[in-house]
Design a protein around this motif. Sequence first.
Motif, PDB file in Angstrom:
ATOM      1  N   VAL A 198       0.866  -1.180   0.000  1.00 25.01           N
ATOM      2  CA  VAL A 198       0.000   0.000   0.000  1.00 25.01           C
ATOM      3  C   VAL A 198       0.908   1.237   0.000  1.00 25.01           C
ATOM      4  O   VAL A 198       1.584   1.473  -0.981  1.00 25.01           O
ATOM      5  N   ASN A 199       0.945   1.985   1.108  1.00 23.80           N
ATOM      6  CA  ASN A 199       1.836   3.151   1.127  1.00 23.80           C
ATOM      7  C   ASN A 199       2.830   3.076   2.269  1.00 23.80           C
ATOM      8  O   ASN A 199       3.418   4.083   2.671  1.00 23.80           O
ATOM      9  N   GLN A 243       8.713   9.268  -7.583  1.00 24.76           N
ATOM     10  CA  GLN A 243       7.518   8.759  -8.252  1.00 24.76           C
ATOM     11  C   GLN A 243       6.801   9.878  -8.997  1.00 24.76           C
ATOM     12  O   GLN A 243       6.430   9.732 -10.161  1.00 24.76           O
ATOM     13  N   GLU A 265       5.579   9.771 -12.921  1.00 27.23           N
ATOM     14  CA  GLU A 265       4.356  10.415 -13.385  1.00 27.23           C
ATOM     15  C   GLU A 265       4.648  11.706 -14.157  1.00 27.23           C
ATOM     16  O   GLU A 265       3.728  12.444 -14.499  1.00 27.23           O
ATOM     17  N   GLY A 311      -0.421   5.233 -10.149  1.00 26.63           N
ATOM     18  CA  GLY A 311      -0.012   5.765  -8.846  1.00 26.63           C
ATOM     19  C   GLY A 311      -1.142   5.732  -7.835  1.00 26.63           C
ATOM     20  O   GLY A 311      -0.916   5.598  -6.634  1.00 26.63           O
ATOM     21  N   PRO A 364      -1.646   1.322  -4.856  1.00 25.63           N
ATOM     22  CA  PRO A 364      -1.868   1.196  -3.410  1.00 25.63           C
ATOM     23  C   PRO A 364      -3.304   0.807  -3.057  1.00 25.63           C
ATOM     24  O   PRO A 364      -3.519   0.017  -2.134  1.00 25.63           O
ATOM     25  N   ASP A 392      -3.657  -2.858  -3.726  1.00 25.80           N
ATOM     26  CA  ASP A 392      -2.855  -3.565  -2.717  1.00 25.80           C
ATOM     27  C   ASP A 392      -3.653  -3.717  -1.426  1.00 25.80           C
ATOM     28  O   ASP A 392      -3.652  -4.779  -0.800  1.00 25.80           O
ATOM     29  N   ALA A 393      -4.304  -2.617  -1.027  1.00 24.97           N
ATOM     30  CA  ALA A 393      -5.043  -2.626   0.235  1.00 24.97           C
ATOM     31  C   ALA A 393      -6.172  -3.654   0.185  1.00 24.97           C
ATOM     32  O   ALA A 393      -6.448  -4.337   1.168  1.00 24.97           O
ATOM     33  N   SER A 444      -4.714  -7.343  -0.014  1.00 16.41           N
ATOM     34  CA  SER A 444      -4.086  -7.758   1.247  1.00 16.41           C
ATOM     35  C   SER A 444      -5.111  -7.839   2.375  1.00 16.41           C
ATOM     36  O   SER A 444      -4.757  -8.126   3.513  1.00 16.41           O
ATOM     37  N   LYS A 493      -6.881  -5.457   3.730  1.00 16.46           N
ATOM     38  CA  LYS A 493      -6.979  -4.280   4.604  1.00 16.46           C
ATOM     39  C   LYS A 493      -8.256  -3.495   4.332  1.00 16.46           C
ATOM     40  O   LYS A 493      -8.703  -2.725   5.164  1.00 16.46           O
TER      41      LYS A 493
END
Lengths: 310, 446
Positions: free
Chosen positions: A257-258, A269, A274, B415, B419, B422-423, B426, B428
Amino acid sequence: MTTLTRNASPAEHAVRRPLKRRGQSDLKIALFFIAPAMIGFLVFYLVPTLRGIYLSFTEYSILGDPAWIGTANYEAIAKDPLFWNALAVTSQYVLINIVLQTALALGLALLMHRVAKSTWIRGALLLPYLMANVIAALLWFWLLDYQIGIVNYFIESIGLPKVAFFGSEEWAIPTQALINTWRHMGYTALLLFAGLQSIPHHVYEVANLDGASPWQTFRKITVPLLRPVLVLVLIVTVIGSFQVFDTVAVTTLGGPVNASRVLQFYIYQKAFTESDFGYGSALAVILFVILALVAFIQMKFLKGNESDLD
Amino acid sequence: MKKKALTSLAAAAAAVLALSACGGGGSAEAGKGEINYWLWDANQLPAYKQCADDFHKANPDITVKVTQRGWDDYWGTLTNGFVAGTAPDVFTDHLGKYPEFIKNKQLLALDDAVKKDNIDTSIYNSGLADLWVGQDGKRYGLPKDWDTIALFYNTKLAADAGVTPEQMANLSWNPQDGGTYEKTIAHLTVDKNGKRGDEAGFDKNNVAVYGLGLNGSGSGQGQTEWSYLTGTTGWTHTDKNPWGKHFNYDDAKFQESIDWFAGLVDKGYMPKLETTVGASMADTFAAGKSVINANGSWMIGQYTGYKDVKVGIAPTPTGVDGKRASMYNGLADSIYAGTKKPDAAIKWVEYLGSAACQDVVAAKAVVFPAIKTSADKAVEAFKAKGVDVTPFSQQVKDGTTFLYPIADNAAKVDGIMKPAMDAVVSGKAKASSLTQANDQVNALFK
């Protein structure tokens, strides 16, 4: 301190006139000798920094020309949750990295100073630092791999559950902070060791005669006298730590995630992935300001420019 | 001493002069000399080196220098090349990247050349040539190859579980209970005690072999991860393709499918996302840690190349609409707008897009060339190697493919979606959280 200045002033007065005359005739030669450093500074530091500051007020996709948009980038950053996340993640990294690294390095420096007098052993401590950052990151990436890493093999063989060192959100940053601690502590220890050597030996002898315990000696003599070096080391390592990038770029790429999207990686990034060079530059300017502030605060409050040795 | 310094200075000056003379000389001759060609897939390098040699024989005044760079360095180096004016004359281009290059005017339109040299774009598999026509209606690339998705599976582990190749070839899926696809995945999963995923007492926290491997969350495309499933529900990534202006990650059909997909992790049938950072899915497959891997046709060489692992290939399952689905991605060769030798570059691109070169590529059995007849030859070449690749090519023949989503802002969409996805995968967040990400994505197009 005051006596020192008072002593210095008359001497200074006495030599000022001849110095000044010589100064003018030496100017050209002085410039000649400064030139290599000066040109390097101008070309590689000052101009890029100024251009970066200019770009931070523009919209610029590298192909094409930058368009002036005022403070729009900064306003967007203030509202960007990923920026605040990056700040938090980076701070977490710096905290773990610096606390551990400084503590371990100080311990190592004391050992080098007192116990390990062999050049070989002292040199061996520097070995991780001689490794390129990317190599160190890759090495640990494989050692700590969930599926094929040897570390997880051992963890599993003693009956504990395997750990996704890079894959889990909880572990991603601590793992990378530890890797860089491992890589840098030898070098930091070397700097502190040099500082330890500059403490006059007789101070310790006196302390010994007065019956000070080793802990008292460390707290009352070593730490205060080491302070200027310690502050310098802290400033340098904190700045370096804030700029963590290569480890992240080689391993987690900001994820999961982050969780490891540190400031430098976020800048990369935005700018290079970008193609938002204006936004990336604005982020970089903010990082620059943060680092300047951190260094200033450390200098000011830890009195790094004064020594207790007078 | 002084004399020496002078001579070396003179030598340096001469060198500078010579260098600048070199730089100035070539530009006059647009159809001669050396041109640079870049690609990223090392597996294809020998084929294209051969093409370059053949091309040089037919056109002795043009030499092609082929350079291969890994995917990770490829795009950054290319962008730097655009800025510095040193980009290669011709390069392998990707659908996810070229919209940005068009926007920044870095690509040479090929329309005039295609018209002048009577290039027949109908020789390519249907749809491939149209992918490279920009929003301005101009053509920016000639198709070189294509890829689709299928299921690689470990034939030994499947046989151990009593799953036959016929069963593998006839799987069906739906987002509610996963259909026979989920049943098979569950049955192929084995825990540390030897219990299968569909047996009572299965320990989902100690899985030895996963039924389905996981590559990653799939970001916004899910090319190999989940697009072969969502594609059967009638859902599409964007409002139209190519050049969509609105993304659909807020669609209920999509979110339901993604929840099912992420649910496999929770059931213990698919590895956790956190375990996929590092060792590649294909390598863990080879180590016998998963039985089925959905992956692209560009991976055929890798999967069939492992020693002592017998690999079968099955088509993706039929889905909600009763048909299969596969993302269909095509690469092309594009020309850098700043090339000093446009005539030579066009000649080379036309050669790359011709049967002469694509047959050479086909014979190496690494990818499917864009030209229909060459693709058939590739299928034969794979067969000669003992690999039946019809599960990949069948989708194109049956028309069950859909195109890779082509849109502006690809890097920015990625971008946001990486994420967010992913969340979800996974565990979340629920797939409903993608609605918010979708709003962010669509805001890019306003």
